[in-house]
Motif scaffolding. Structure first.
Motif, PDB file in Angstrom:
ATOM      1  N   UNK A 133       0.841  -1.185  -0.092  1.00  0.00           N
ATOM      2  CA  UNK A 133      -0.015   0.135   0.179  1.00  0.00           C
ATOM      3  C   UNK A 133       0.752   1.245   0.007  1.00  0.00           C
ATOM      4  N   UNK A 134       1.766   1.394   0.649  1.00  0.00           N
ATOM      5  CA  UNK A 134       2.629   2.625   0.936  1.00  0.00           C
ATOM      6  C   UNK A 134       3.299   2.990  -0.306  1.00  0.00           C
ATOM      7  N   UNK A 135       3.771   2.316  -1.253  1.00  0.00           N
ATOM      8  CA  UNK A 135       4.386   2.919  -2.316  1.00  0.00           C
ATOM      9  C   UNK A 135       3.322   3.648  -3.395  1.00  0.00           C
ATOM     10  N   UNK A 136       2.027   3.331  -3.037  1.00  0.00           N
ATOM     11  CA  UNK A 136       1.147   4.075  -4.034  1.00  0.00           C
ATOM     12  C   UNK A 136       0.440   5.155  -3.351  1.00  0.00           C
ATOM     13  N   UNK A 137       0.745   5.440  -2.297  1.00  0.00           N
ATOM     14  CA  UNK A 137       0.038   6.599  -1.540  1.00  0.00           C
ATOM     15  C   UNK A 137       0.283   7.915  -1.918  1.00  0.00           C
ATOM     16  N   UNK A 138       1.596   8.141  -2.380  1.00  0.00           N
ATOM     17  CA  UNK A 138       1.823   9.519  -2.809  1.00  0.00           C
ATOM     18  C   UNK A 138       0.805   9.969  -4.064  1.00  0.00           C
ATOM     19  N   UNK A 139       0.850   9.097  -4.958  1.00  0.00           N
ATOM     20  CA  UNK A 139      -0.197   9.476  -5.995  1.00  0.00           C
ATOM     21  C   UNK A 139      -1.565   9.609  -5.552  1.00  0.00           C
ATOM     22  N   UNK A 180      -3.424   6.074   8.083  1.00  0.00           N
ATOM     23  CA  UNK A 180      -1.999   6.226   7.854  1.00  0.00           C
ATOM     24  C   UNK A 180      -1.524   7.641   8.203  1.00  0.00           C
ATOM     25  N   UNK A 181      -1.480   8.089   9.210  1.00  0.00           N
ATOM     26  CA  UNK A 181      -1.251   9.439   9.515  1.00  0.00           C
ATOM     27  C   UNK A 181       0.042   9.807   9.240  1.00  0.00           C
ATOM     28  N   UNK A 182       1.059   8.779   9.324  1.00  0.00           N
ATOM     29  CA  UNK A 182       2.563   9.459   9.245  1.00  0.00           C
ATOM     30  C   UNK A 182       2.960   9.916   7.995  1.00  0.00           C
ATOM     31  N   UNK A 183       2.186   9.323   6.890  1.00  0.00           N
ATOM     32  CA  UNK A 183       2.610   9.425   5.345  1.00  0.00           C
ATOM     33  C   UNK A 183       1.418  10.942   5.062  1.00  0.00           C
ATOM     34  N   UNK A 184       0.608  10.975   5.759  1.00  0.00           N
ATOM     35  CA  UNK A 184      -0.132  12.304   5.519  1.00  0.00           C
ATOM     36  C   UNK A 184       0.358  13.356   5.953  1.00  0.00           C
ATOM     37  N   UNK A 198       7.795   5.922   0.674  1.00  0.00           N
ATOM     38  CA  UNK A 198       6.503   6.496   0.223  1.00  0.00           C
ATOM     39  C   UNK A 198       6.132   7.907   1.131  1.00  0.00           C
ATOM     40  N   UNK A 199       6.725   8.114   2.310  1.00  0.00           N
ATOM     41  CA  UNK A 199       6.641   9.098   3.220  1.00  0.00           C
ATOM     42  C   UNK A 199       7.393  10.444   2.390  1.00  0.00           C
ATOM     43  N   UNK A 200       6.619  11.015   1.505  1.00  0.00           N
ATOM     44  CA  UNK A 200       7.420  12.252   0.994  1.00  0.00           C
ATOM     45  C   UNK A 200       7.591  13.174   1.854  1.00  0.00           C
ATOM     46  N   UNK A 201       8.275  14.008   1.582  1.00  0.00           N
ATOM     47  CA  UNK A 201       8.700  15.335   2.623  1.00  0.00           C
ATOM     48  C   UNK A 201       7.751  16.531   2.494  1.00  0.00           C
TER      49      UNK A 201
END
Length: 756
Positions: A160-166, A197-201, A217-220
């Protein structure tokens, strides 16, 4: 016959009814169409999925879908490709039904084609049909909660994580959509993502550095992008802001503010309920410098205490009790932080400050618009109940969001500039003046809420937190550098002198802010109101209908009470009408703890609070000023709690092993000091003269010789064999120093003999 008459009769012949004669049937029409044809098969679209569904539902079928490696199908026989194609169908009903098909397939195999599923669902975030967007939110809520994030399953960390940025990019795009309904649903989606998924938001806000987790996937920039979209949707972006902000209804504004509050809470506090409770000890208590490390006279060997462990027990984690007797010869100035700060390099607080400055006018105006409707006496009538609930939630969100942002700016690890702190304090004071006419918040319309706390309690807590932020900040202690003065004074006298000097600095700063006028200091009225409210709810009420204090409420109150108890008390020369806030709140809290059942959760929280309070008071080298005067009622209340620890151990027994371990470790910490180990008469809360009586009252915990019942085993014998039982033996061995009558030692021997 004339030609005209003939043509007329020919035209009417088709509509002329022939007369039937008796015994003769009806003539067959000559212009009838022959329909007696047959067809071998009829071609219908989607016939193949129907056949697959029929075969799949047949229990006697050997269809390949029954095997473990086959492609999952819906109840209609559609595979994933066919379902995803229907997500782009022009008919909204087909798209909505296709979401149910996606859920059917994911129930069979949740990890199938996660990338394609996420891309397809992301394209529907801005769908123009409200029912489709509602179904999408329900599907995503279920999909993200298949496996909890804490377990770090393959779905969360690999697929799931690699597809979260898009997906987040599509969500932030929907936040700026031209239609307000789509923007509202995008804000609801942000709140949903913050739950799973709060850390990635929140990654990248407020600092610009990458997330500490370092996960893929956790973009800056994801946090800044999402927050920027929420900010623009609220009309806070200047020329770039949406012009529709002024046309937002109360319900729409509530959706956006809830999303902002959830984002800020996750980014600044991690969304943990215990974050605020744990942060109250920062700077006050050094866990590595506990009371047992102050001038102890007991000999502690490398392997534990100097007694026979074979007969008495084993020292649990004895390595953490090592005593450095050389440290008592002088002050360890090198251990103290001259600035009183634990600032971490690289933290950027400008993002939080900018957001607070931009949000404050909106939050203040929203509260002023909602308060009259929320706290109206007629707000409980049926026609206005739904509207009232929305306005109450708006008041709660605005007050809570203000307190979260202001707390981070004022108490952050990297302190804000004096100018920024002054701006924040001024706006907090302005906000409190708007809230004060309604404080304390109570009423029938405030008895319910969306969380474990009622709406009224959430508003009261937000008010109390804001008032606590206006309290004077403690000034770090500065110990005397004169060697002659250090040799002349005892450690306690030097510490008390440093505390008084620090308090004098705080009072001078408060007087400077107060100006030439007399009376209570600026914003001191808010602290006094909060102290009176706390005293009132901690005191037994005569009203049988008043709600009891729950564990969630008590946990939220503890940080506020810590701030008030550690404030400088009024000087002896002050006016008599000025309240002693630390004494008033502290004595009410100790009385409330004493009334609780020994094994209750409230008693456990209260005991832990008092233990840390005493440890803070008894530190050898404290950093921040705290001292309870000899004439204070709070000192007598704390000593009464200490004397009651043996009785609490008896009452708890084996019913709560964690609570028993907490009190046993506290007793061990006290006993490790030894006779005269830092407990100076009149200064220390630990009166060594009472140690023999405490030691005698510890004997029934192991064995009790009852006058009528005879020999009775104590609660210690009912503890499960393990660390807590061994810890009890360690406590008995340490407190044997004050066992002048031998009652404790005899009780331990009888208890050990009884369990063998």
């Amino acid at each position: 016959m004339p030609p005209a008459t003939k043509r007329k009769k020919e035209k009417e012949a088709d509509f002329k009814k022939a007369k039937l004669k008796l015994g003769k049937g009806k003539k067959v029409p000559t212009n009838a169409t022959n329909t007696s044809f047959k067809a071998r098969s009829i071609a219908l679209p989607g016939q193949q999925p129907l056949e697959r569904a029929a075969i799949q539902q047949d229990p006697s079928s050997n269809f390949a879908s029954t095997s473990a490696g086959a492609e999952p199908l819906t109840s209609s026989g559609l595979d994933l490709d066919e379902v995803l194609i229907r997500l782009r169908h022009p008919n909204a009903g087909v798209r909505r039904d296709s979401l149910g098909g996606v859920k059917e397939i994911l129930k069979i195999r949740s990890g199938v084609e996660v990338g394609r599923v996420m891309r397809a669902l992301g394209g529907m975030v801005a769908d123009d049909d409200a029912s489709v967007r509602k179904g999408l939110l329900g599907l995503l809520d279920w999909y993200f909660s298949i496996t909890p994030e804490a377990s770090y399953s393959s779905i969360k960390t690999v697929s799931l994580v690699p597809h979260l940025p898009l997906f987040l990019l599509l969500t932030s795009s929907a936040l700026s959509h031209i239609f307000p309904e789509i923007r509202l649903d995008a804000a609801r989606l942000v709140s949903l993502l913050l739950q799973h998924v709060p850390r990635h938001i929140t990654a990248g806000w407020p600092a610009s550095a990458p997330s500490a987790s370092g996960e893929a996937g956790a973009t800056s920039t994801s946090g800044s992008t999402i927050l920027e979209g929420l900010r623009l949707a609220l009309g806070l972006g200047g020329d770039k802001a949406s012009s529709a902000q002024g046309r937002l209804t109360a319900g729409g504004k509530l959706v956006f503010l809830k999303a902002v509050l959830a984002f800020v809470t996750q980014a600044l506090e991690g969304g943990s309920d215990s974050a605020a409770t744990e942060s109250m000890w920062e700077g006050w208590l050094d866990e590595g410098n506990s009371a047992s490390n102050k001038g102890a006279v007991l000999e502690v060997s490398e392997h534990g205490l100097a007694f026979d462990g074979t007969n008495e027990g084993w020292v649990v984690e004895s390595g953490s009790w090592a005593v450095n007797t050389a440290a008592t010869s002088g002050w360890e100035l090198g251990r103290l932080d001259a600035g009183g700060s634990t600032a971490e390099s690289g933290e950027n607080g400008s993002g939080t400050m900018n957001l607070f400055v931009q949000l404050h006018p909106l939050l203040l105006s929203t509260f002023l618009e909602s308060a009259p409707s929320a706290f109206s006496p007629t707000s409980t009538s049926a026609p206005t109940a739904a509207s009232t609930e929305t306005h109450i939630e708006l008041c709660v969100v605005t007050a809570t969001l203000t307190s979260v942002l202001a707390k981070h700016i004022i108490t952050a690890a990297a302190p804000a500039s004096e100018k920024d702190t002054g701006i924040v304090r001024a706006r907090i004071s302005d906000f409190l003046k708007r809230l004060s006419p309604y404080f304390p918040f109570s009423g029938a319309s405030l008895t319910t809420g969306s969380s474990a706390l009622s709406a009224g309690m959430e508003l009261n807590l937000a008010y109390a937190r804001l008032a606590a932020l206006l309290a004077p900040q403690p000034v770090p202690l500065a110990y005397g550098q004169n060697a002659t003065e250090r040799r002349k004074d005892t450690a306690w006298k030097a510490r008390v002198r440093s505390v008084e000097a620090s308090w004098a600095t705080v009072r001078a700063e408060t007087d400077r802010r107060k100006g030439k006028g007399k009376g209570r200091a600026v914003d001191g009225w808010a602290m006094a109101e909060v102290a009176a409210w706390l005293t009132d709810i901690l005191t037994p009420s005569q009203d049988m209908l008043s709600p009891p204090i729950t564990t969630s409420t008590f946990s939220a109150l503890l940080p506020i009470m810590w701030t008030l108890i550690t404030q400088p008390p009024p000087p002896s020369s002050t006016e008599e009408d000025e309240e002693n806030i630390p004494e008033m709140v502290g004595t009410a809290l100790l009385a409330f703890i004493a009334r609780q059942n020994a094994s209750s959760a409230l008693r456990g929280l209260g005991d832990d609070f008092v233990i840390r309070l005493v440890r803070t008071h008894e530190q050898s080298y404290p950093t921040l000023p705290f001292f309870i005067h000899m004439s204070s009622k709070l000192r007598a209340a704390v000593r009464g709690w200490i004397d009651g620890v043996p009785k609490a151990l008896w009452d708890i027994g084996a019913r709560d092993e964690r609570a028993t371990e907490r009190l046993l470790r506290w007793l061990l910490d006290m006993g490790m000091r030894g006779a005269g180990g830092g407990a100076e008469e009149g200064c220390s809360l630990l009166d060594v003269k009472t140690y023999p009586s405490i030691s005698a009252r510890l004997a029934p915990f192991f064995h009790l010789a009852h006058p009528t019942r005879g020999s009775t085993m104590g609660p210690w014998t009912k503890l499960p064999e393990g660390r807590v039982r061994r810890l009890g033996l360690d406590v008995a061995a340490v407190w044997g120093e004050w066992d002048t009558e031998g009652r404790l030692g005899e009780a331990v021997k009888l208890a050990q003999a009884g369990i063998q």
